[in-house]
Structure formats: C-alpha cells, structure tokens
Write a protein that holds these residues in place. Structure first.
Motif, short mmCIF file in Angstrom:
data_model
loop_
_atom_site.label_atom_id
_atom_site.label_comp_id
_atom_site.label_asym_id
_atom_site.label_seq_id
_atom_site.Cartn_x
_atom_site.Cartn_y
_atom_site.Cartn_z
N LEU A 1 15.67 -41.95 -26.33
CA LEU A 1 16.85 -41.11 -26.47
C LEU A 1 16.53 -39.84 -27.27
CD1 LEU A 1 19.92 -40.73 -26.08
CD2 LEU A 1 20.23 -41.91 -28.26
N GLN A 2 15.72 -39.98 -28.31
CA GLN A 2 15.34 -38.81 -29.11
C GLN A 2 14.59 -37.80 -28.26
OE1 GLN A 2 13.22 -39.87 -32.69
NE2 GLN A 2 14.77 -41.36 -33.33
N ARG A 3 13.67 -38.29 -27.43
CA ARG A 3 12.92 -37.38 -26.55
C ARG A 3 13.84 -36.77 -25.50
NH1 ARG A 3 7.35 -38.44 -26.66
NH2 ARG A 3 6.79 -38.99 -28.80
N ALA A 4 14.78 -37.56 -25.00
CA ALA A 4 15.70 -37.06 -23.98
C ALA A 4 16.56 -35.93 -24.54
CB ALA A 4 16.59 -38.21 -23.49
N ARG A 5 17.03 -36.09 -25.76
CA ARG A 5 17.84 -35.03 -26.38
C ARG A 5 17.02 -33.75 -26.53
NH1 ARG A 5 22.64 -37.00 -28.24
NH2 ARG A 5 22.73 -39.16 -28.99
N ALA A 6 15.76 -33.89 -26.95
CA ALA A 6 14.91 -32.71 -27.14
C ALA A 6 14.65 -31.99 -25.81
CB ALA A 6 13.57 -33.13 -27.78
N ILE A 7 14.46 -32.77 -24.75
CA ILE A 7 14.21 -32.17 -23.43
C ILE A 7 15.45 -31.43 -22.95
CG2 ILE A 7 13.81 -32.72 -21.00
CD1 ILE A 7 12.04 -35.07 -22.04
N ILE A 8 16.61 -32.04 -23.09
CA ILE A 8 17.86 -31.41 -22.65
C ILE A 8 18.10 -30.12 -23.44
CG2 ILE A 8 20.37 -31.66 -22.64
CD1 ILE A 8 19.88 -34.66 -22.05
N GLU A 9 17.84 -30.17 -24.75
CA GLU A 9 18.03 -28.98 -25.58
C GLU A 9 17.09 -27.86 -25.15
OE1 GLU A 9 17.65 -27.71 -30.30
OE2 GLU A 9 17.91 -29.82 -29.75
N ALA A 10 15.84 -28.21 -24.84
CA ALA A 10 14.87 -27.20 -24.41
C ALA A 10 15.27 -26.57 -23.08
CB ALA A 10 13.48 -27.83 -24.29
N VAL A 11 15.77 -27.40 -22.15
CA VAL A 11 16.22 -26.87 -20.85
C VAL A 11 17.41 -25.94 -21.04
CG1 VAL A 11 17.25 -27.50 -18.63
CG2 VAL A 11 15.33 -28.82 -19.53
N GLU A 12 18.36 -26.35 -21.88
CA GLU A 12 19.54 -25.51 -22.11
C GLU A 12 19.15 -24.18 -22.76
OE1 GLU A 12 21.97 -28.05 -24.46
OE2 GLU A 12 22.94 -29.00 -22.72
N GLU A 13 18.19 -24.24 -23.69
CA GLU A 13 17.73 -23.02 -24.35
C GLU A 13 17.05 -22.09 -23.35
OE1 GLU A 13 14.60 -21.71 -27.86
OE2 GLU A 13 15.48 -23.71 -27.90
N ALA A 14 16.24 -22.67 -22.44
CA ALA A 14 15.57 -21.86 -21.43
C ALA A 14 16.58 -21.22 -20.49
CB ALA A 14 14.59 -22.73 -20.64
N GLU A 15 17.59 -21.97 -20.10
CA GLU A 15 18.63 -21.43 -19.21
C GLU A 15 19.39 -20.30 -19.90
OE1 GLU A 15 19.66 -25.44 -16.57
OE2 GLU A 15 20.90 -24.91 -18.29
N GLU A 16 19.69 -20.49 -21.18
CA GLU A 16 20.42 -19.46 -21.93
C GLU A 16 19.59 -18.20 -22.05
OE1 GLU A 16 22.28 -18.74 -26.38
OE2 GLU A 16 21.80 -20.76 -25.72
N LEU B 1 18.65 -38.13 -17.59
CA LEU B 1 18.63 -37.98 -19.04
C LEU B 1 20.03 -37.65 -19.57
CD1 LEU B 1 15.35 -35.91 -19.59
CD2 LEU B 1 15.65 -38.39 -19.68
N LEU B 2 20.73 -36.79 -18.84
CA LEU B 2 22.10 -36.44 -19.24
C LEU B 2 23.02 -37.67 -19.21
CD1 LEU B 2 22.48 -33.04 -17.36
CD2 LEU B 2 22.60 -33.37 -19.84
N VAL B 3 22.82 -38.54 -18.22
CA VAL B 3 23.62 -39.76 -18.12
C VAL B 3 23.37 -40.65 -19.32
CG1 VAL B 3 23.80 -41.96 -16.88
CG2 VAL B 3 23.93 -39.79 -15.62
N LEU B 4 22.10 -40.84 -19.68
CA LEU B 4 21.77 -41.69 -20.83
C LEU B 4 22.42 -41.14 -22.10
CD1 LEU B 4 20.19 -43.98 -22.22
CD2 LEU B 4 18.27 -42.37 -22.45
N VAL B 5 22.27 -39.85 -22.35
CA VAL B 5 22.84 -39.25 -23.56
C VAL B 5 24.36 -39.37 -23.55
CG1 VAL B 5 23.17 -37.08 -24.81
CG2 VAL B 5 20.91 -37.67 -23.91
N ALA B 6 24.99 -39.14 -22.41
CA ALA B 6 26.45 -39.22 -22.31
C ALA B 6 26.94 -40.64 -22.55
CB ALA B 6 26.92 -38.72 -20.94
N VAL B 7 26.25 -41.63 -22.01
CA VAL B 7 26.64 -43.03 -22.19
C VAL B 7 26.59 -43.41 -23.67
CG1 VAL B 7 25.90 -45.41 -21.78
CG2 VAL B 7 26.05 -43.81 -19.87
N ILE B 8 25.51 -43.04 -24.34
CA ILE B 8 25.37 -43.39 -25.75
C ILE B 8 26.37 -42.63 -26.60
CG2 ILE B 8 23.79 -43.40 -27.71
CD1 ILE B 8 23.22 -45.47 -25.43
#
Length: 296
Positions: free
Chosen positions: A67-82, A8-15
């Motif tokens: 991509l919209q779902r991927a961004r939401a998932i990454i944001e949720a993971v980052e929030e959980a880690e924080e 997911l991070l790769v897809l977001v970074a590429v775009i």
C-alpha cells in the motif's frame, strides 16, 4: 508491469474508505467491479493483500508494504499529469522579481522585452534592494542574490558566478598613474561599500597565507551601480563584478589593474523562491528564461 494504476487506485480507495461498498461509491464503480479488481490484483501479485471479515477489512503485512508503494506511485503519476497540464497552459498572473540594482540594470532589465513577448500574460513587477529581502514580507516571488547563500527553507537555482576585478578609468590612471603593487594601491583613492563590511576586502594576494586586502575607502556607497558610476567618472579605483562591468572593459571605459596579484575570486549568483503550486508555472518559465540569457 503486471499491475495497472486502476488496480492501485482500487486498493487505496478500499483501505481509505474502509469497505468495498464505500470504495465503489467513491470511485463511481459497481461493488462487484471493485471486488473483482482487488481479487485480480492479489492474483497478479500471488499474495493476499487484504483479510476480509464480515465486519471489516484488514491489511496483511504484505498489504501494508504494498500500500505504501501504491500511494507513492499514484502520487508520482498525479504529479506528472499536473506538470504536463501546467505545460499546456500559458503562464499568467503577477510575478514580482527582486535583485540588487546592478544586477537588475545589467542582467535583468535588458531582457524583459523579450520575456514579455514570450509570456505576455505574466505581469512583471521588478524591484531593487541592495540588502537581502524577506520574500514573504515584501511579497517577492523570486529574489536574485549575489554571494554565498545562507541555509534556509528557500529553494534556490544557481545562475552562475561572476569574477571580481579591480578597475579604474583611463582618465584616472592618466592623472594618478597605475599602481603596480599592493603597497602602491594603498596610496590611491579607493571606492568601497557602506555595507556589508566583507565587500571591502579585495581578493589580492597579500603574503603567502592571506588572500584578501582590507581597504580603507576614501568614499563609500550602498549600491554597486553607484560604485561603477564613480569609477567611470574617474573618481578612483573599485572592486566590481564582471556581470556589471564586462561591457565597460570591452569598450575601454574601464581598465583592469593588478591582474597579476588578483586571486580568482567569484561571486555566486542564485535565484531563490518559495515552492508554490500557484506560482510554479510563471516562476519556472522566468528561471529558465533568465538562466539562458544571463551567461555568467
């Protein structure tokens, strides 16, 4: 789950980067590694996410939605880690808490020694105001408010509610007698608030429809604690919340009156605050602590 967060991070970074080469540089990976990850993701989903041309990359319709779902998932993971990271760190720094003086004296101050023992690196500043304060203007982190909250952009955490009662001291009742009706109450010395005016409407059943009595106080004060002291001294009768008088009633210093005519009216108590990543840790630990200690 077929897809990994790395893909997911790769897809977001590429775009976001506009090319596989730029994404590889951003992620610290090889170009071939990023290209393989993108291809692997498309195979797992069995659909094309990106159209590749010699000049640019363009998302397909499926890619746009994913991509919209991927961004939401990454944001949720980052929030959980924080959140976990904050939990590992000891909250520290200044925390300014404001409350009306009765609540500060009876419900906050008695517990602050225990709070400081748990969180020694938090530097508390306690202030008291009888009227609503502007958190930003007064540099207040948490304000504890009594009564119905107006709509606002503030976050709020309910702490409970406190029943209102009519109270007098044994000495006052011995001298002036105990009123047994609303009409008899009018003949007594009543203690009220200077402001707001609605605090001088007592929750007594008057007639069938109206459930409050507008009093004409013989003396007024701006602070509930001042009213409490006046009642304790035998000056007269007041309508006060349990949170500040429960010990007085239990120990016989104050006596509830007209309980048979009293409507079950309660004052909601809530802590309000602005959401701030910098303050989040110490605000949260204070709210959790005070909610556990204050039983309303």
């Amino acid at each position: 789950m077929k897809t990994s967060t790395d893909e997911l991070l790769v897809l977001v970074a590429v775009i976001d980067s506009g090319s596989i080469t730029a994404a590889a540089e951003k992620l610290g990976q090889t170009v071939s590694g990023v290209s393989r990850a993108l291809t692997r993701l498309e195979k797992k989903l069995d659909t094309a996410l990106v159209r590749r041309t010699t000049r640019r990359l363009q998302l397909t319709d499926e890619g746009e939605a994913f991509l919209q779902r991927a961004r939401a998932i990454i944001e949720a993971v980052e929030e959980a880690e924080e959140s976990v990271a904050r939990g590992r760190q000891r909250p520290s720094g200044r925390l300014r808490v404001d409350a009306a003086s009765p609540f500060m004296l009876h419900c906050v101050a008695p517990h602050m020694k225990a709070f400081s023992a748990l969180y020694p690196e938090i530097r508390l500043e306690l202030t008291s105001n009888e009227r609503t304060v502007d958190l930003l203007e007064q540099k207040v982190d948490i304000a504890i408010r009594i009564g119905t909250l107006p709509d606002s952009t503030l976050h709020a955490r309910a702490l409970g509610s406190s029943k209102l009662r009519l109270l007098a001291s044994p000495a006052y009742l011995a001298e002036y007698g105990e009123p047994r009706s609303v009409d008899a109450l009018r003949e007594h010395r009543l203690i009220g608030f200077t402001a707001p005016e609605h605090l001088n409407r007592w929750p007594l059943r008057v007639g069938r429809k109206e459930e409050s009595l507008k009093i004409e106080p013989s003396i007024t004060a701006s602070s509930g604690e001042t009213l409490r002291q006046l009642v304790l001294s035998g000056w007269g009768i007041a309508c006060l919340a349990d949170f500040m008088t429960v010990a007085d009633v239990r120990d016989g210093r104050l006596v509830p009156i007209l309980g048979n005519l009293l409507a079950d009216q309660r004052q909601p108590v809530a802590a309000v605050y602005y959401q701030s990543a910098t303050l989040a840790g110490r605000v949260q630990c204070f709210l959790d602590f005070i909610a556990a200690r204050v039983r309303l």
